[in-house]
Scaffold this motif. Structure first.
Motif, short mmCIF file in Angstrom:
data_model
loop_
_atom_site.label_atom_id
_atom_site.label_comp_id
_atom_site.label_asym_id
_atom_site.label_seq_id
_atom_site.Cartn_x
_atom_site.Cartn_y
_atom_site.Cartn_z
N PHE A 203 -14.22 -26.49 -15.74
CA PHE A 203 -13.20 -26.69 -16.76
C PHE A 203 -12.22 -28.23 -16.02
O PHE A 203 -12.21 -29.05 -16.73
CB PHE A 203 -11.93 -25.72 -16.74
N ASN A 204 -12.24 -28.04 -14.65
CA ASN A 204 -11.43 -29.30 -13.97
C ASN A 204 -12.70 -30.44 -14.20
O ASN A 204 -12.25 -31.53 -14.18
CB ASN A 204 -10.97 -28.84 -12.72
N THR A 205 -13.64 -30.18 -14.01
CA THR A 205 -14.66 -31.25 -13.93
C THR A 205 -14.75 -31.93 -15.11
O THR A 205 -15.02 -33.03 -15.27
CB THR A 205 -16.22 -30.69 -13.53
N LEU A 206 -14.78 -31.13 -16.17
CA LEU A 206 -14.88 -31.76 -17.87
C LEU A 206 -13.43 -32.33 -18.30
O LEU A 206 -13.69 -33.38 -18.94
CB LEU A 206 -15.42 -30.93 -18.57
N PHE A 207 -12.61 -31.77 -17.69
CA PHE A 207 -11.09 -32.25 -18.52
C PHE A 207 -10.19 -33.00 -17.35
O PHE A 207 -9.45 -33.83 -17.82
CB PHE A 207 -10.36 -31.10 -18.84
N PHE A 208 -10.30 -32.37 -15.92
CA PHE A 208 -9.23 -32.92 -15.30
C PHE A 208 -10.19 -33.57 -14.05
O PHE A 208 -9.62 -33.16 -12.94
CB PHE A 208 -8.16 -31.94 -14.67
N ASN A 209 -10.95 -34.54 -14.05
CA ASN A 209 -11.88 -34.87 -13.12
C ASN A 209 -11.18 -36.04 -12.59
O ASN A 209 -11.96 -37.36 -12.16
CB ASN A 209 -13.13 -35.09 -13.44
N TYR A 210 -9.86 -36.28 -12.31
CA TYR A 210 -9.17 -37.35 -11.52
C TYR A 210 -9.56 -37.48 -10.28
O TYR A 210 -9.55 -36.36 -9.48
CB TYR A 210 -7.59 -37.46 -11.66
N CYS A 211 -10.09 -38.72 -9.78
CA CYS A 211 -10.69 -38.99 -8.29
C CYS A 211 -11.64 -37.83 -7.91
O CYS A 211 -11.94 -37.65 -6.84
CB CYS A 211 -9.51 -38.62 -7.22
N CYS A 212 -12.48 -37.47 -8.91
CA CYS A 212 -13.59 -36.56 -8.72
C CYS A 212 -13.22 -35.37 -8.01
O CYS A 212 -14.15 -34.68 -7.60
CB CYS A 212 -14.72 -37.59 -8.00
N LEU A 213 -12.03 -34.91 -8.06
CA LEU A 213 -11.88 -33.59 -7.27
C LEU A 213 -12.40 -32.49 -8.16
O LEU A 213 -12.69 -31.51 -7.59
CB LEU A 213 -10.21 -33.52 -7.27
N GLY A 214 -12.42 -32.49 -9.34
CA GLY A 214 -13.01 -31.39 -10.05
C GLY A 214 -14.52 -31.12 -9.77
O GLY A 214 -15.01 -30.15 -9.70
N PHE A 215 -15.22 -32.25 -9.74
CA PHE A 215 -16.54 -32.25 -9.36
C PHE A 215 -16.85 -31.75 -8.03
O PHE A 215 -17.63 -31.04 -7.71
CB PHE A 215 -17.07 -33.67 -9.60
N VAL A 216 -15.86 -32.24 -6.83
CA VAL A 216 -16.09 -31.81 -5.79
C VAL A 216 -15.76 -30.38 -5.72
O VAL A 216 -16.39 -29.55 -4.90
CB VAL A 216 -15.12 -32.45 -4.70
N ALA A 217 -14.66 -29.70 -6.47
CA ALA A 217 -14.48 -28.21 -6.46
C ALA A 217 -15.65 -27.56 -6.89
O ALA A 217 -16.23 -26.64 -6.69
CB ALA A 217 -13.18 -28.28 -7.21
N PHE A 218 -16.29 -28.20 -8.08
CA PHE A 218 -17.36 -27.65 -8.74
C PHE A 218 -18.58 -27.40 -7.54
O PHE A 218 -19.35 -26.33 -7.38
CB PHE A 218 -17.97 -28.34 -9.72
#
Length: 149
Positions: free
Chosen positions: A66-81
């Motif tokens: 969810f964070n990767t798709l909607f709240f991916n500021y500074c790629c934090l959502g992608f790193v969390a994924f």
């Protein structure tokens, strides 16, 4: 001269009634039935198997997606994924400590990505709310005066 036919003794069957296996079989059956249960039963042995319950390690993969798709500021959502996937891999291998470590990192990154994403989204809405009305008012004045765009 009379010739006698050779006799083949390997295929001939002879019955000797004194060597019958029947009395021995009856004797063995008789001995088995007389044995009964053991006189001195040994100590009863039991086996206890301790099954460890599965340690539930949340990997937060849905939250990370969810964070990767909607709240991916500074790629934090992608790193969390990425950390969530690592946590799931560690859990499948059986490394509970590694899975908990990666899950904890993914949780922290998800919290930061969510808070940062909400703050930036709310900030953008507030900025547009304060900036757009004067701009809209200026456009309306220009259309009334006939200047238009």
């Amino acid at each position: 001269m009379l010739r006698s036919l050779p006799q083949d003794t390997s295929t001939s069957f002879t019955w000797n009634p004194t060597c019958s296996p029947m009395p021995e079989m009856f004797r063995e059956q008789h001995e088995v039935t007389n044995l009964g249960s053991p006189q001195n039963p040994g100590p009863v042995m039991s086996t206890v198997v301790h099954v460890q319950p599965d340690t539930v390690v949340p990997d937060h993969i849905v939250w990370s997606l969810f964070n990767t798709l909607f709240f991916n500021y500074c790629c934090l959502g992608f790193v969390a994924f990425a950390f969530s996937v690592k946590s799931r891999d560690r859990k499948m291998v059986g490394d509970v400590m590694g899975a908990q470590s990666h899950a904890s990192t993914a949780k922290c990154l998800n919290i930061v990505a969510l808070v940062l994403g909400l703050l930036l989204t709310i900030g953008l809405i507030v900025l547009l709310a304060f900036t757009f009305p004067p701009y809209f008012h200026a456009v309306q004045q220009g259309m009334r005066n006939g200047r238009g765009f």
